[in-house]
Design a protein around this motif. Structure first.
Motif, PDB file in Angstrom:
ATOM      1  N   ARG A  98       1.293   5.265  -8.558  1.00 18.43           N
ATOM      2  CA  ARG A  98       0.782   3.912  -8.795  1.00 18.43           C
ATOM      3  C   ARG A  98      -0.268   3.901  -9.913  1.00 18.43           C
ATOM      4  NH1 ARG A  98      -1.650   0.190  -3.900  1.00 18.43           N
ATOM      5  NH2 ARG A  98      -1.611  -1.820  -5.004  1.00 18.43           N
ATOM      6  N   GLU A  99      -1.163   4.881  -9.893  1.00 25.53           N
ATOM      7  CA  GLU A  99      -2.214   4.931 -10.909  1.00 25.53           C
ATOM      8  C   GLU A  99      -1.643   5.253 -12.298  1.00 25.53           C
ATOM      9  OE1 GLU A  99      -5.384   4.115 -10.653  1.00 25.53           O
ATOM     10  OE2 GLU A  99      -4.995   3.528  -8.578  1.00 25.53           O
ATOM     11  N   LYS A 120       1.362   4.555 -13.353  1.00 23.03           N
ATOM     12  CA  LYS A 120       2.087   3.373 -13.812  1.00 23.03           C
ATOM     13  C   LYS A 120       1.134   2.329 -14.387  1.00 23.03           C
ATOM     14  CE  LYS A 120       5.731   0.219 -12.346  1.00 23.03           C
ATOM     15  NZ  LYS A 120       6.542  -0.252 -11.215  1.00 23.03           N
ATOM     16  N   LYS A 121      -0.076   2.234 -13.783  1.00 19.11           N
ATOM     17  CA  LYS A 121      -1.068   1.269 -14.277  1.00 19.11           C
ATOM     18  C   LYS A 121      -1.617   1.655 -15.651  1.00 19.11           C
ATOM     19  CE  LYS A 121      -2.863  -0.529  -9.896  1.00 19.11           C
ATOM     20  NZ  LYS A 121      -4.029  -0.546  -8.990  1.00 19.11           N
ATOM     21  N   ASN A 170       2.546   8.577  -3.681  1.00 21.75           N
ATOM     22  CA  ASN A 170       2.594   7.144  -3.987  1.00 21.75           C
ATOM     23  C   ASN A 170       1.335   6.684  -4.718  1.00 21.75           C
ATOM     24  OD1 ASN A 170       5.091   6.932  -2.766  1.00 21.75           O
ATOM     25  ND2 ASN A 170       4.250   6.380  -0.776  1.00 21.75           N
ATOM     26  N   SER A 171       0.191   7.215  -4.335  1.00 19.21           N
ATOM     27  CA  SER A 171      -1.067   6.825  -4.986  1.00 19.21           C
ATOM     28  C   SER A 171      -1.099   7.267  -6.445  1.00 19.21           C
ATOM     29  CB  SER A 171      -2.249   7.443  -4.227  1.00 19.21           C
ATOM     30  OG  SER A 171      -2.244   7.077  -2.873  1.00 19.21           O
ATOM     31  N   ARG A 200       4.289   2.413   2.451  1.00 20.34           N
ATOM     32  CA  ARG A 200       5.528   2.907   1.836  1.00 20.34           C
ATOM     33  C   ARG A 200       5.919   4.282   2.379  1.00 20.34           C
ATOM     34  NH1 ARG A 200       5.045   1.478  -4.621  1.00 20.34           N
ATOM     35  NH2 ARG A 200       5.118  -0.798  -4.398  1.00 20.34           N
ATOM     36  N   TRP A 228       9.434   4.053 -12.182  1.00 23.23           N
ATOM     37  CA  TRP A 228       8.490   3.404 -13.100  1.00 23.23           C
ATOM     38  C   TRP A 228       9.122   2.245 -13.873  1.00 23.23           C
ATOM     39  CZ3 TRP A 228       6.201   8.579 -15.295  1.00 23.23           C
ATOM     40  CH2 TRP A 228       5.192   9.030 -14.432  1.00 23.23           C
ATOM     41  N   THR A 238       0.825  -1.210   0.000  1.00 24.34           N
ATOM     42  CA  THR A 238       0.000   0.000   0.000  1.00 24.34           C
ATOM     43  C   THR A 238       0.859   1.260   0.000  1.00 24.34           C
ATOM     44  OG1 THR A 238      -0.090   0.015   2.401  1.00 24.34           O
ATOM     45  CG2 THR A 238      -1.793  -1.214   1.251  1.00 24.34           C
ATOM     46  N   PRO A 239       0.329   2.380  -0.554  1.00 25.05           N
ATOM     47  CA  PRO A 239       1.071   3.651  -0.522  1.00 25.05           C
ATOM     48  C   PRO A 239       1.288   4.186   0.890  1.00 25.05           C
ATOM     49  CG  PRO A 239      -0.667   3.729  -2.173  1.00 25.05           C
ATOM     50  CD  PRO A 239      -0.881   2.477  -1.387  1.00 25.05           C
TER      51      PRO A 239
END
Length: 351
Positions: A228-229, A231-232, A224-225, A198, A260, A194-195
């Protein structure tokens, strides 16, 4: 009959040698005219050395000849100073007093008084010892080639041993369970999902309590959130963001590409290949496509509303809003593309 110059010179030398200190006087006389080697020229130095070699060679040959030839003038036949004007006893036994008075060398072959007889003749024996040959030995070329090859292999082996030692040390450091918790580490031992976790782990590694710095914790969680999004969403979007001017200005491209897991070279090559004209053409196409959309303009359907452009009939469009508002709308929809209002107005269609 008069004497010639050679005889006069010989008599002068004999007279000169009668003086006991003639050698010292002669050396002092020669030293006055002697010139040291550094003051001479190269030819004169070589000439002097050659002269010394020749004289030394003659001296060695003379000594060898004396050692090989038998000694014709023995010491026993020469009368000593003690015997001058005196005669040896012809008969009778020899006594110690006689030997002491006349000398032991003057009794040829007679038995000396005492427990053992003594011979005055010197015996020289030359032993043919094998001397070492100091000349340079010729070594086979194949042997020298093999030696060079062997040295090369030894150097490569030492490099590989050093590399193996470094890798073993790194492996021991990674796999060792006794890690100091107070020491900050660049990478966590286990990937945190989870962010929030981290962000907390990063603050603790830096020596900051998450409770004492809630603002920093929230900022890290948000970061971090978003990361993450993004990168997705895919590598294409990530590369477009990575090439942006803001990241280049703040020098964060390398850090972002590392997080990334992207190859920075691919995105840079695409941007570097494009020239100014190509970028301007792409920007113009985007602006034209944006202005011809139904929500931004409306097409006139009449035949007289068409105009000939480059041998083609093109229908006219009427904008549904002002250029200033449309420029703001374009910038909101395309945050990556940087364009001024003047350029936006210049790129609009002529009809």
């Amino acid at each position: 009959m008069g004497r010639n110059s050679a005889e006069n010179q010989r008599r002068y030398r004999e007279k000169k040698k009668q003086d006991p200190d003639w050698r010292q006087k002669e050396s002092k006389r020669v030293q006055k005219y002697y010139i040291s080697t550094p003051k001479l020229s190269a030819k004169e130095v070589e000439k002097r050395r050659e002269k010394g070699r020749i004289s030394m060679r003659k001296t060695r040959l003379k000594r060898k000849a004396e050692m090989k030839a038998p000694d014709s003038t023995s010491k026993r036949s020469r009368p000593t100073n003690a015997m001058v004007g005196r005669t040896l006893p012809s008969s009778g036994p020899l006594t110690r007093g006689m030997v002491k008075e006349f000398g032991a060398d003057n009794f040829n072959g007679q038995d000396m008084p005492g427990p053992s007889s003594r011979s005055t003749e010197i015996l020289t024996i030359k032993m043919p010892f094998n001397t070492k040959d100091h000349s340079c030995k010729r070594i086979n070329r194949s042997v020298m080639r093999a030696k060079r090859k062997n040295q090369k292999v030894i150097k490569e082996r030492d490099k590989l041993q050093k590399r193996v030692w470094c890798l073993e040390k790194r492996l021991r450091r990674i796999s060792s369970p006794n890690i100091d918790p107070s020491r900050p580490t660049t990478k966590p031992s286990k990937p945190l999902a989870t962010p929030v976790k981290r962000a907390i782990n990063l603050l603790r590694q830096s020596g900051i309590s998450p409770r004492k710095a809630p603002a920093g914790r929230n900022a890290l969680v948000l970061h971090n959130s978003i990361m993450r999004e993004v990168k997705k969403s895919g590598k294409k979007v990530c590369r477009e963001i990575l090439v942006s001017a803001e990241l280049k200005r703040s020098r964060c491209q390398r850090l972002l590409a590392k997080s990334w897991e992207l190859n920075r070279g691919k995105g840079q090559k695409k941007v570097q290949i494009r020239s100014r004209k190509v970028k301007a053409q792409l920007r113009r196409r985007r602006v034209v496509a944006f202005l011809k959309r139904e929500d931004n303009s409306s097409c006139l359907p009449g035949k007289r509303d068409a105009q000939k452009v480059d041998d083609q009939l093109v229908q006219k469009y009427i904008l549904s809003d002002t250029l200033a508002n449309l420029h703001k709308k374009f910038k909101l929809e395309n945050p990556i593309t940087t364009i001024s209002f003047a350029s936006f107005a210049k790129y609009r269609p002529k009809i």
